[in-house]
Design an enzyme around this catalytic site. Sequence first.
Site, mmCIF file in Angstrom:
data_model
loop_
_atom_site.group_PDB
_atom_site.id
_atom_site.type_symbol
_atom_site.label_atom_id
_atom_site.label_comp_id
_atom_site.label_asym_id
_atom_site.label_seq_id
_atom_site.Cartn_x
_atom_site.Cartn_y
_atom_site.Cartn_z
ATOM 1 C CE LYS A 271 -3.842 -1.805 2.805
ATOM 2 N NZ LYS A 271 -4.919 -1.707 1.814
ATOM 3 N NE ARG A 345 -10.684 -10.161 -1.744
ATOM 4 C CZ ARG A 345 -11.094 -9.275 -2.659
ATOM 5 N NH1 ARG A 345 -11.451 -9.672 -3.868
ATOM 6 N NH2 ARG A 345 -11.150 -7.994 -2.360
HETATM 7 N N1 BES Z 1 -8.007 -3.909 4.667
HETATM 8 C C1 BES Z 1 -8.214 -3.515 3.334
HETATM 9 C C2 BES Z 1 -9.561 -2.812 3.119
HETATM 10 C C3 BES Z 1 -9.687 -1.463 3.754
HETATM 11 C C4 BES Z 1 -9.273 -0.319 3.093
HETATM 12 C C5 BES Z 1 -10.271 -1.335 4.997
HETATM 13 C C6 BES Z 1 -9.419 0.921 3.682
HETATM 14 C C7 BES Z 1 -10.429 -0.094 5.586
HETATM 15 C C8 BES Z 1 -10.000 1.037 4.932
HETATM 16 C C9 BES Z 1 -8.193 -4.731 2.410
HETATM 17 O O1 BES Z 1 -7.356 -5.760 2.800
HETATM 18 C C10 BES Z 1 -7.681 -4.275 1.090
HETATM 19 O O2 BES Z 1 -6.566 -3.861 1.022
HETATM 20 N N2 BES Z 1 -8.530 -4.366 0.069
HETATM 21 C C11 BES Z 1 -8.166 -3.974 -1.242
HETATM 22 C C12 BES Z 1 -8.709 -5.019 -2.194
HETATM 23 C C13 BES Z 1 -8.217 -4.851 -3.601
HETATM 24 C C14 BES Z 1 -6.739 -5.122 -3.698
HETATM 25 C C15 BES Z 1 -8.997 -5.812 -4.472
HETATM 26 C C16 BES Z 1 -8.782 -2.609 -1.500
HETATM 27 O O3 BES Z 1 -9.902 -2.365 -1.044
HETATM 28 O O4 BES Z 1 -8.132 -1.785 -2.115
HETATM 29 MN MN MN Z 2 -5.362 -5.504 2.150
#
Ligand code: BES
Ligand code: MN
Length: 492
Positions: A271, A345
């Site tokens: 990230k 997931r």
């Molecule tokens: N933990 C994150 C989702 C999240 C983002 C929660 C911001 C709270 C605030 C999750 O693991 C994630 O990174 N999801 C990705 C999925 C994508 C790579 C398909 C996302 O939402 O960008």
């Molecule tokens: Mn994530």
Amino acid sequence: MTELTLTTKNVARIQADAVVVAVGQRGEEPRLVPGAELPSAVVKELSALLPALGVTGKADEVVRVAAGKELAADVIVLTGVGPVEDSGPDLETLRRAAGAATRVLAGTSDVALALPADTPERVGAVAEGALLGAYSFDRYRTKQRGPVARVELVTDLARSKAAKATHERAVVVAGAVARVRDLVNTSPADLYPQSFAEEATAAAKGTKVKVTVLDEKELEAGGYGGLIGVGKGSARPPRLVKLSYSPARAKAHVGLVGKGITFDSGGLSIKPAKGMETMKMDMAGAATVLHTVLAAAALELPVRVTGWLALAENMPSGTAQRPSDVITIRGGKTVEVLNTDAEGRLVMADALVAATEESPDTIIDIATLTGAQMVALGSQVGAVMGTDDVREEVVAAAAEAGEQFWPMPLPAELAESMKSQVADISNMGDRFGGMLVAGLFLKEFVGDTPWAHLDIAGPAYNEGKPRGYIHEGGTGTGLRTLLTVLERAAAR
Ligand code: BES
Ligand code: MN
Ligand code: ZN
């Protein structure tokens, strides 16, 4: 922890630091909302002064004024409830108004609540809101501030059995929510899969909840490829925690599954720095499941509950899983990991399969699963997907509990976007409808068990200003809804 007692004392004679009174809006005008009786002179003077004091009565407005000599207390705190009907404020409005007052009064010793509390439900709502607002997380502060120390809730029902019951429930609920917030707010240096599992074990000690912890060796042997895959980039290995509450004569068996990523760096699909700042909160689902099971046991609900905490830390390293790695989830389905940041997931799939193996009547999972959840519903409303009847039951329970959850679809055609060239499924799909894609992925792992999935990416963590009983940071959102689902199952 804040101590809250019910009392029939005369408000005028309570020697509190502050007396809290509700103000609503009638048309454009601020109006005192009748609660515990105040001296008529105080009501008269105060009512006349409201506009000059700048009090509008809108929700979340908290104004302090000197109490004057008719009251033994020092200060009157006017807490806004917004537009009011003849029937008075609804229960969630009362929770928020009580919570806004106790939150603003942090550091104060003695507070009296002269809010509308003329039915057992209202006593419960005022108590719950006041205790939720009286929260503070001081673990890392050298100067401790602490919440309001003591709250006296003034009500004619102080000796009523029904009001004592709603009061007791409020204490359990607010305590559970506070412990969820604590876990979410804890630094990920201190909260990692092993320490989380130890906290769960310690929290269940002396209760009717049995805890089983699977360590990384047992996970490997059990074929939990999702937890192993996500956890292998971290120096701190994954855990799967199982919590069993099995009362005699249970009316139903509910499986609860929580996402417990103790820190989500994204892994090798790392990230950006900004996106990582709040990712200690990625275990909010697991914290919610832990304290929902413990609250169900504390309330002795006649429902069997099995909780599952899918705990891992998602880190990049030489041992981390790579984009394009293929893993095998518990039960045998293979997943091509195209993006290591879609890790939730993967660990949830393992835990959902484990949950189905116990054949519960329903499974409900809760996870900070997708950023797309916030795009769809903003930061204060959670999403519910799943089997029609369980989804609707969760939505109804949320409304009853005073939490905002909204139903979302699982359109079958979107599932095609998760096709993998090499494995049964990939962990990535269409960017549009990303929350639904994640829900459809989880659906692959629940078999035909009636199921609902709660995405709380937005509401689990407050990045904005405090409001009502919500503080900055962890909110504990979801616990009241899940507990209400269990209570409704118990009452059936
Ligand atoms: N933990 C994150 C989702 C999240 C983002 C929660 C911001 C709270 C605030 C999750 O693991 C994630 O990174 N999801 C990705 C999925 C994508 C790579 C398909 C996302 O939402 O960008
Ligand atoms: Mn994530
Ligand atoms: Zn995550």
